[in-house]
Enzyme design. Structure first.
Site, PDB file in Angstrom:
ATOM      1  N   GLY A  51       0.837  -1.190   0.000  1.00  0.00           N
ATOM      2  CA  GLY A  51       0.000   0.000   0.000  1.00  0.00           C
ATOM      3  C   GLY A  51       0.874   1.243   0.000  1.00  0.00           C
ATOM      4  N   GLN A  56       2.827   9.938   1.143  1.00  0.00           N
ATOM      5  CA  GLN A  56       4.131   9.262   1.115  1.00  0.00           C
ATOM      6  C   GLN A  56       4.859   9.525  -0.203  1.00  0.00           C
ATOM      7  OE1 GLN A  56       2.303   5.245   2.170  1.00  0.00           O
ATOM      8  NE2 GLN A  56       4.295   5.154   3.184  1.00  0.00           N
ATOM      9  N   HIS A 153      -4.134   1.334   7.940  1.00  0.00           N
ATOM     10  CA  HIS A 153      -2.780   1.906   7.933  1.00  0.00           C
ATOM     11  C   HIS A 153      -2.684   3.025   6.891  1.00  0.00           C
ATOM     12  CE1 HIS A 153       1.795   1.365   7.978  1.00  0.00           C
ATOM     13  NE2 HIS A 153       1.574   2.104   6.911  1.00  0.00           N
ATOM     14  N   GLU A 154      -3.172   2.745   5.676  1.00  0.00           N
ATOM     15  CA  GLU A 154      -3.049   3.734   4.593  1.00  0.00           C
ATOM     16  C   GLU A 154      -3.928   4.963   4.859  1.00  0.00           C
ATOM     17  OE1 GLU A 154      -0.620   3.452   2.743  1.00  0.00           O
ATOM     18  OE2 GLU A 154      -0.251   1.339   3.155  1.00  0.00           O
TER      19      GLU A 154
END
Ligand code: NI
Length: 198
Positions: A51, A56, A153-154
């Site tokens: 992912g 990011q 998480h993403e």
């Protein structure tokens, strides 16, 4: 003429301010969105991730790419695993979590923005995801297993959170030195983790 031309591909690392801000909604899905999605999928593959969130990649937008492998499914697949895994790699636009299961599970996580650090994170086992996709449809389904964890998480990245912000206090103490080192060394490289690819 260029011989052996290599391109560079980068993701941002812990300490970069883009990773700790709230990302902005995607207002229109246009050619630029499609190009960004393709670049993010490329970066995710180059760094062997499952992912990657747009921050990011240095872009503070509410967009995520995921590529959760079919082999990750244990036992009876959740609705989301059944529906979404065949569509990987999948681009999520303005994703949101509508609800969380009360049952939680703990599992080691890592992050392309936090190289070489793996630590257990406790999270709800299942979440109901709603998201637009690049094709213009809207997904709404319950996601469990590694998919459910990956989505949480993403999506955290879109709210300026890293998995290292969710560690139990004793685990946080254990990795604090490593994280400080990553921030310090990252600052010298403008928080860029770069790979050269042919
Ligand atoms: Ni991450």
């Amino acid at each position: 003429m260029l011989f052996n031309a290599k391109r560079q591909i980068s993701v941002r690392t812990i300490g970069d301010p883009v990773l700790s801000r709230i990302a902005d909604p995607v207002l229109t899905v246009d050619a630029e969105t499609v190009r960004l999605a393709a670049e993010m999928i490329d970066a995710m593959n180059v760094f062997n991730g499952i992912g990657l969130a747009a921050p990011q990649y240095g872009v503070p937008k509410r967009m995520v790419v995921i590529d959760v492998p079919a082999e990750s499914v244990e036992g009876t697949p959740s609705e989301g695993e059944e529906k979404l895994i065949p569509r990987m790699p999948l681009v999520l636009i303005n994703p949101e979590i509508l609800s969380y299961s009360t049952r939680t599970a703990s599992r080691d996580e890592g992050c392309l923005s936090v190289p070489d650090v793996f630590a257990p994170v406790e999270r709800p086992e299942k979440v109901v995801l709603r998201s637009a996709t690049l094709d213009g449809d809207v997904i709404e389904c319950e996601c469990g297993g590694l998919l459910g964890r990956c989505i949480q998480h993403e999506l955290d990245h879109l709210d300026g959170k890293l998995f290292t912000d969710r560690l139990a206090p004793e685990v946080a103490r254990e990795v604090a030195g490593e994280l400080n080192m990553l921030r310090k060394n990252g600052a010298k490289k403008s928080f860029l983790r770069t790979k050269k690819v042919k």
